[in-house]
Design a protein around this motif. Structure first.
Motif, PDB file in Angstrom:
ATOM      1  N   LYS A  41       0.830  -1.218   0.000  1.00 37.77           N
ATOM      2  CA  LYS A  41       0.000   0.000   0.000  1.00 37.77           C
ATOM      3  C   LYS A  41       0.862   1.264   0.000  1.00 37.77           C
ATOM      4  N   SER A  42       1.818   1.299   0.937  1.00 38.37           N
ATOM      5  CA  SER A  42       2.658   2.498   1.024  1.00 38.37           C
ATOM      6  C   SER A  42       3.449   2.693  -0.269  1.00 38.37           C
ATOM      7  N   THR A  43       3.928   1.594  -0.805  1.00 37.43           N
ATOM      8  CA  THR A  43       4.696   1.670  -2.043  1.00 37.43           C
ATOM      9  C   THR A  43       3.864   2.303  -3.156  1.00 37.43           C
ATOM     10  N   ALA A 161      -3.475   9.594   1.784  1.00 41.27           N
ATOM     11  CA  ALA A 161      -3.279   9.364   3.211  1.00 41.27           C
ATOM     12  C   ALA A 161      -2.829   7.924   3.427  1.00 41.27           C
ATOM     13  N   ASP A 162      -1.705   7.757   4.120  1.00 46.26           N
ATOM     14  CA  ASP A 162      -1.172   6.412   4.364  1.00 46.26           C
ATOM     15  C   ASP A 162      -1.438   6.047   5.819  1.00 46.26           C
ATOM     16  N   GLU A 163      -2.407   5.179   6.029  1.00 42.66           N
ATOM     17  CA  GLU A 163      -2.809   4.747   7.371  1.00 42.66           C
ATOM     18  C   GLU A 163      -3.032   5.938   8.295  1.00 42.66           C
ATOM     19  N   PRO A 164      -3.873   6.858   7.941  1.00 46.59           N
ATOM     20  CA  PRO A 164      -4.004   8.080   8.750  1.00 46.59           C
ATOM     21  C   PRO A 164      -4.600   7.810  10.125  1.00 46.59           C
TER      22      PRO A 164
END
Ligand SMILES: Nc1ncnc2c1ncn2[C@@H]1O[C@H](COP(=O)(O)OP(=O)(O)O)[C@@H](O)[C@H]1O
Ligand SMILES: [Mg+2]
Lengths: 218, 304
Positions: A41-43, A161-164
């Motif tokens: 996901k982050s990638t 948003a990454d795991e906000p």
């Protein structure tokens, strides 16, 4: 707004962080990206934010092929994106107002405009009265709202948003998701990576699911 | 344009603020830088003073004419009077055979040996002091050639070998000082660069976040460049103070020395222009040091 065309991404140690991923997200959509930890996901978000580059395939942002972007253009593309992180990434030696003002300062806004916009966005995320505080004196939920305020102060057309809500309890998470929905309502595209499935189901938004680098639903 | 100016002013003041926040390491850096700069300045002053002094020394050139044995004392005096009027000659002095012998006895201690000879083997000598306006070797050589051709003159010698040697040494010293000053200049660049590299490392998080919200390398570099400027500038000021202090300390012994050897006292200090140039160069070196590090490191700093 976002288009992935058979995108693969490998790191030196991990050759298949993303494998042959294709999807599109339209303007003004709000989409969740889910999958287990390490699914990529982050990638995927980093490719859009030009923090990483693809190994294969193409990423388009607003019709622009990100493979063909030069180093010089990167800052100007990033100004169109509001980034939000799980660990907030705030500057702890600066006040809330200074943190929120950073994207405006960077973009060369004048003092008056900066003050006005910071005040407006503080109001929007419910942090009025906290502008002189330092991040570490705030609760996690408040710190994340500072992060969100910083992301939207420059009126970006896309929020990533990454795991906000990764560090927040369910109640605060719901508040944050509500905020995102408000931005969607005014035409901003919102793309949120999370592993918090209840939030996703409750929101009723579209969902892209990654499994070990592969898109399995979306 | 006004906005541009204000942004720069803010960055300039902000970078000074950063230095004031970490006074100890800043002071150390500035101290080291100022010593390098002060050394360069002092070397420069050394060369300047020596050149200045030897500029006066050149006037002590003289030409010695040895007259033929057959020339009578009367003809010698005649020649001396004639030369006295020469436009390139300041003064002359005739040393007759008898005077020459007396001087020789006095200085050499071989007087007894000469007394054994029944005639005086020493030639009559005319010492020529050229005008001060003749400064180059070429001009002196011209005069020498002219005097060589005069009737009665058997040998003409230009006594400037020691001046030439001194000048050769000065050229060498000048070169050495130039090399030293360059090395010290590089030292200033590297020291500032290293300090800026550490600052960049300390503020890595800030730099990365600024990049993520769309800062250009130029925006990020600006405060660091100003920081480099302040290091150079403040070190330059400190170096000027050091040089001035040291020169004040050395002034009276130096003046005494020049008075003893040259008959007048004069010590050259840094002029206002010199000081301005020193400040400008040291500031520039600071900026260059910062710039070099930024060029190498900024693209490498990535979110993560
Ligand atoms: N900078 C990196 N260098 C090497 N491997 C990485 C890097 N970032 C992520 N990875 C690897 O890529 C895979 C996907 O990671 P990531 O995108 O962070 O997944 P998620 O955000 O879904 O947890 C993981 O196996 C992770 O170890
Ligand atoms: Mg992740």
């Amino acid at each position: 707004m976002i288009k992935f065309d058979r995108v693969s991404k490998g790191y030196a140690e991990v050759s298949d962080a993303l494998v042959n991923v294709s999807f599109t997200i339209g303007k003004g959509e709000m989409v969740f990206l889910t999958g287990r930890s390490g699914a990529g996901k982050s990638t995927l978000l980093k490719l859009i934010a030009l923090v990483e580059t693809v190994s294969r395939g193409q990423v388009f942002l607003d019709g622009q092929n990100l493979n063909r972007v030069s180093q010089r253009e990167i800052p100007f593309i990033r100004r169109k994106i509001g980034l939000i992180f799980q660990d907030y990434k705030l500057l702890n030696d600066r006040t809330v107002a200074d943190n929120i003002a950073l994207p405006l300062l960077v973009a060369g806004y004048n003092h008056q405009d900066i003050k006005r916009r910071v005040r407006a966005v503080l109001d929007k995320v419910g942090l009025v009265g906290k502008e002189k505080s330092y991040p570490l004196s705030l609760s996690g939920g408040e710190q994340q709202r500072v992060g969100i305020a910083r992301a939207v102060v420059n009126k970006p057309s896309l929020i990533l948003a990454d795991e906000p809500t990764g560090n927040l309890d369910p109640e605060l998470s719901t508040e944050i998701i509500c905020l995102f929905k408000q931005f969607k309502q005014v035409g901003v595209t919102v793309f949120v990576a999370t592993h918090d499935l209840t939030q996703v189901v409750e929101s009723g938004c579209r969902q892209l699911i990654l499994d070990r680098g592969r898109l399995v639903s979306g | 344009m006004k906005g541009f100016f204000i942004v720069h002013l803010q960055a300039l003041l902000f970078s000074l603020g950063q230095q004031l926040r970490t006074p100890f390491s800043s002071i150390l850096t500035i101290a080291v830088l100022s010593i390098s700069i002060a050394l360069s300045g002092l070397f420069y002053l050394l060369v300047k003073n020596v050149t200045y002094l030897t500029g006066h020394l050149e006037t002590s050139n003289q030409i010695t004419l040895f007259l033929g044995q057959q020339v009578s004392e009367q003809d010698g005096r005649q020649l001396q009077r004639q030369l006295e009027k020469h436009r390139n000659i300041q003064a002359t002095r005739l040393i007759t055979k008898a005077e020459g012998l007396k001087e020789f006895e006095h200085y050499s201690g071989f007087g007894d040996a000469l007394k054994a000879l029944n005639s005086n083997p020493l030639p009559m000598v005319v010492q020529i002091f050229p005008r001060l306006s003749l400064t180059t070797q070429q001009q002196l050589q011209q005069l020498l050639d002219e005097l060589k051709g005069l009737p009665g003159v058997s040998v003409a010698k230009l006594d400037m070998q020691w001046v030439q040697r001194l000048k050769a040494i000065i050229v060498l010293v000048e070169r050495a000082v130039l090399v030293l000053a360059s090395i010290l200049g590089f030292a200033v660049i590297f020291i500032t660069g290293n300090t800026i590299r550490l600052e960049l490392q300390n503020r890595q998080e800030e730099v990365v976040i600024a990049k993520l919200v769309g800062a250009t390398n130029g925006f990020i570099a600006r405060p660091f460049l100003y920081s480099g400027f302040w290091y150079g500038f403040l070190a330059g000021i400190l170096a000027l103070l050091m040089i001035t202090g040291l020169m004040k300390l050395l002034q009276s012994p130096l003046e005494q020395l020049t008075r003893l050897y040259l008959g007048y006292q004069d010590v050259v200090f840094l002029s206002v222009l010199n000081s301005v140039i020193l400040l400008a160069v040291s500031s520039l070196l600071g900026v260059v040091g910062a710039w070099g590090v930024l060029v190498m490191q900024l693209n490498r700093l990535k979110p993560e």
